[in-house]
Design a protein around this motif. Structure first.
Motif, mmCIF file in Angstrom:
data_model
loop_
_atom_site.group_PDB
_atom_site.id
_atom_site.type_symbol
_atom_site.label_atom_id
_atom_site.label_comp_id
_atom_site.label_asym_id
_atom_site.label_seq_id
_atom_site.Cartn_x
_atom_site.Cartn_y
_atom_site.Cartn_z
ATOM 1 N N VAL A 145 0.850 -1.212 -0.133
ATOM 2 C CA VAL A 145 0.118 -0.124 -0.179
ATOM 3 C C VAL A 145 0.895 1.192 0.072
ATOM 4 C CG1 VAL A 145 -2.142 -1.070 1.164
ATOM 5 C CG2 VAL A 145 -0.290 -0.049 2.366
ATOM 6 N N MET A 146 2.175 1.185 0.323
ATOM 7 C CA MET A 146 3.245 2.175 0.294
ATOM 8 C C MET A 146 4.511 1.809 -0.114
ATOM 9 S SD MET A 146 2.361 4.396 3.772
ATOM 10 C CE MET A 146 3.672 5.406 3.515
ATOM 11 N N THR A 147 5.207 2.675 -0.748
ATOM 12 C CA THR A 147 6.631 2.495 -0.957
ATOM 13 C C THR A 147 7.443 3.452 -0.143
ATOM 14 O OG1 THR A 147 6.541 3.533 -3.162
ATOM 15 C CG2 THR A 147 6.166 1.223 -3.039
ATOM 16 N N GLU A 148 8.515 3.165 0.108
ATOM 17 C CA GLU A 148 9.494 4.292 0.794
ATOM 18 C C GLU A 148 11.005 3.702 0.545
ATOM 19 O OE1 GLU A 148 10.418 5.219 5.329
ATOM 20 O OE2 GLU A 148 8.244 5.210 4.933
ATOM 21 N N GLU A 149 11.904 4.769 0.350
ATOM 22 C CA GLU A 149 13.299 4.674 0.273
ATOM 23 C C GLU A 149 13.684 4.672 1.655
ATOM 24 O OE1 GLU A 149 16.801 6.905 -2.085
ATOM 25 O OE2 GLU A 149 14.864 6.790 -3.252
ATOM 26 N N VAL A 150 14.828 3.310 1.902
ATOM 27 C CA VAL A 150 14.907 3.218 3.190
ATOM 28 C C VAL A 150 16.548 2.816 3.063
ATOM 29 C CG1 VAL A 150 15.014 1.901 5.476
ATOM 30 C CG2 VAL A 150 12.671 2.508 4.183
ATOM 31 N N GLU A 151 17.340 3.645 3.721
ATOM 32 C CA GLU A 151 18.939 3.286 3.749
ATOM 33 C C GLU A 151 19.156 1.940 4.290
ATOM 34 O OE1 GLU A 151 21.713 6.353 4.594
ATOM 35 O OE2 GLU A 151 20.107 7.827 4.224
ATOM 36 N N GLY A 152 19.898 1.392 3.677
ATOM 37 C CA GLY A 152 20.441 0.113 4.355
ATOM 38 C C GLY A 152 19.700 -1.228 3.898
ATOM 39 N N VAL A 153 18.445 -1.026 3.379
ATOM 40 C CA VAL A 153 17.605 -1.991 2.896
ATOM 41 C C VAL A 153 17.293 -2.139 1.486
ATOM 42 C CG1 VAL A 153 15.255 -2.920 3.233
ATOM 43 C CG2 VAL A 153 16.176 -1.411 4.913
ATOM 44 N N ALA A 154 17.562 -3.402 1.021
ATOM 45 C CA ALA A 154 17.448 -3.555 -0.409
ATOM 46 C C ALA A 154 16.191 -3.241 -0.830
ATOM 47 C CB ALA A 154 17.926 -5.155 -0.623
ATOM 48 N N GLY A 155 16.118 -3.032 -2.131
ATOM 49 C CA GLY A 155 14.752 -2.738 -2.952
ATOM 50 C C GLY A 155 13.861 -4.047 -2.863
ATOM 51 N N GLU A 156 12.670 -3.751 -2.850
ATOM 52 C CA GLU A 156 11.666 -4.686 -2.787
ATOM 53 C C GLU A 156 11.567 -5.521 -1.510
ATOM 54 O OE1 GLU A 156 9.133 -5.344 -5.572
ATOM 55 O OE2 GLU A 156 10.022 -3.379 -6.169
ATOM 56 N N THR A 157 11.719 -5.030 -0.612
ATOM 57 C CA THR A 157 11.901 -5.407 0.819
ATOM 58 C C THR A 157 11.116 -4.912 1.640
ATOM 59 O OG1 THR A 157 14.101 -6.011 0.580
ATOM 60 C CG2 THR A 157 13.307 -6.159 2.778
ATOM 61 N N VAL A 158 10.045 -5.816 2.324
ATOM 62 C CA VAL A 158 9.171 -5.470 3.035
ATOM 63 C C VAL A 158 9.398 -4.519 4.534
ATOM 64 C CG1 VAL A 158 7.017 -6.079 4.504
ATOM 65 C CG2 VAL A 158 7.518 -7.328 2.431
ATOM 66 N N VAL A 159 9.194 -3.602 4.571
ATOM 67 C CA VAL A 159 9.456 -2.735 5.759
ATOM 68 C C VAL A 159 8.742 -2.600 6.905
ATOM 69 C CG1 VAL A 159 10.470 -0.236 6.199
ATOM 70 C CG2 VAL A 159 10.802 -1.126 4.184
ATOM 71 N N SER A 160 7.602 -2.409 6.839
ATOM 72 C CA SER A 160 6.522 -2.670 7.811
ATOM 73 C C SER A 160 5.379 -3.001 7.439
ATOM 74 C CB SER A 160 6.388 -1.028 8.377
ATOM 75 O OG SER A 160 5.741 -0.314 7.602
ATOM 76 N N VAL A 161 4.661 -3.708 8.539
ATOM 77 C CA VAL A 161 3.164 -4.361 8.301
ATOM 78 C C VAL A 161 2.030 -3.281 8.805
ATOM 79 C CG1 VAL A 161 1.686 -6.518 8.482
ATOM 80 C CG2 VAL A 161 4.176 -6.513 8.102
ATOM 81 N N PHE A 162 0.983 -3.172 7.947
ATOM 82 C CA PHE A 162 0.100 -2.255 8.516
ATOM 83 C C PHE A 162 -1.209 -3.272 8.959
ATOM 84 C CE2 PHE A 162 1.728 0.591 5.340
ATOM 85 C CZ PHE A 162 2.257 1.443 6.198
ATOM 86 N N GLN A 163 -1.296 -4.396 8.281
ATOM 87 C CA GLN A 163 -2.254 -5.311 8.671
ATOM 88 C C GLN A 163 -1.834 -6.830 8.478
ATOM 89 O OE1 GLN A 163 -5.994 -5.875 6.316
ATOM 90 N NE2 GLN A 163 -7.239 -5.973 8.036
ATOM 91 N N GLU A 164 -1.807 -7.724 9.386
ATOM 92 C CA GLU A 164 -1.213 -8.843 9.083
ATOM 93 C C GLU A 164 -2.021 -9.740 8.195
ATOM 94 O OE1 GLU A 164 1.404 -10.164 10.651
ATOM 95 O OE2 GLU A 164 1.613 -8.699 12.070
ATOM 96 N N GLY A 165 -1.204 -10.605 7.588
ATOM 97 C CA GLY A 165 -1.943 -11.391 6.394
ATOM 98 C C GLY A 165 -1.696 -12.941 6.793
ATOM 99 N N TYR A 166 -2.661 -13.795 6.606
ATOM 100 C CA TYR A 166 -2.700 -15.140 7.103
ATOM 101 C C TYR A 166 -2.959 -16.523 5.898
ATOM 102 C CZ TYR A 166 -3.814 -13.107 11.358
ATOM 103 O OH TYR A 166 -3.504 -12.351 12.732
ATOM 104 N N VAL A 167 -2.284 -17.341 6.238
ATOM 105 C CA VAL A 167 -2.692 -18.564 5.323
ATOM 106 C C VAL A 167 -3.213 -19.678 6.131
ATOM 107 C CG1 VAL A 167 -0.539 -18.048 3.761
ATOM 108 C CG2 VAL A 167 -0.240 -19.485 6.098
ATOM 109 N N LEU A 168 -3.985 -20.347 5.086
ATOM 110 C CA LEU A 168 -4.792 -21.599 5.789
ATOM 111 C C LEU A 168 -4.314 -22.458 5.161
ATOM 112 C CD1 LEU A 168 -7.094 -22.922 7.526
ATOM 113 C CD2 LEU A 168 -8.527 -22.392 5.478
#
Length: 194
Positions: free
Chosen positions: A157-180
């Motif tokens: 839902v958002m992208t942000e440029e973060v130093e020291g983190v590779a591109g296309e990496t999840v930085v934070s979670v707003f709502q948890e996801g689940y698998v069944l």
């Protein structure tokens, strides 16, 4: 013997000869007709055998196709039964996810100084019960933070440029996801580094 008598005998012999000739011709014609009808019968039998063989082949092909279709149908029904058993409670779990989200929000909103609060401990117990229920039914959280972005498991839902983190990496979670099981029933809403 008189000439007339002799002529009469000759005529009778000619008539007899002609009758014999006619009967021989008739016999030969019957034999020829018999041979021709035998040939026709043989041709009809051969043609009938070919038709019969073609019909048998056609029926055999239809049987094989029908058998293959039945086997495919049986496999499909078995898979559907397995999926129903495996994912039968999916709707219930999906409807319970907002409840789990609210408990997580409630727990994160309490400050540490209220650690002895009875309400907080009650909320933690209910949350623990929900966690146990989910685990018992094969529901797991999708681990997202600091993992590569996966569009099957994550909803960016958002992208942000973060130093020291590779591109296309999840930085934070707003709502948890689940698998069944192995099926994603709700993707994680995440912020991704670019």
């Amino acid at each position: 013997m008189s000439k007339k008598k002799k002529e009469k005998i000759d005529v009778e012999e000619i008539v007899i000869d002609q009758e014999e000739t006619v009967s021989q011709v008739a016999e030969e014609a019957e034999i020829q007709e018999s041979d021709e009808s035998t040939l026709e019968d043989q041709n009809l039998e051969a043609s009938g055998e070919q038709d019969l063989k073609a019909e048998i082949q056609n029926l055999n092909d239809r049987y094989l196709r029908l058998n293959a279709e039945f086997q495919n149908y049986r496999k499909r029904v078995e898979k559907e039964k397995t999926d129903i058993f495996k994912y039968g409670n999916e709707k219930l779990i999906i409807e319970m996810l907002p409840i789990m989200d609210n408990f997580e929000r409630a727990l994160s909103s309490f400050e540490e100084d209220h650690a002895e609060d009875k309400v907080l401990s009650g909320v933690k117990m209910i949350k623990k019960s929900l966690d146990d229920f989910f685990e018992k039914n094969g529901v797991k959280k999708i681990e997202a933070v600091n993992t590569p972005f996966d569009p099957d498991k994550h909803h960016a839902v958002m992208t942000e440029e973060v130093e020291g983190v590779a591109g296309e990496t999840v930085v934070s979670v707003f709502q948890e996801g689940y698998v069944l099981g192995d099926k994603v029933i709700r993707p994680s809403m995440v912020k991704v580094s670019c």
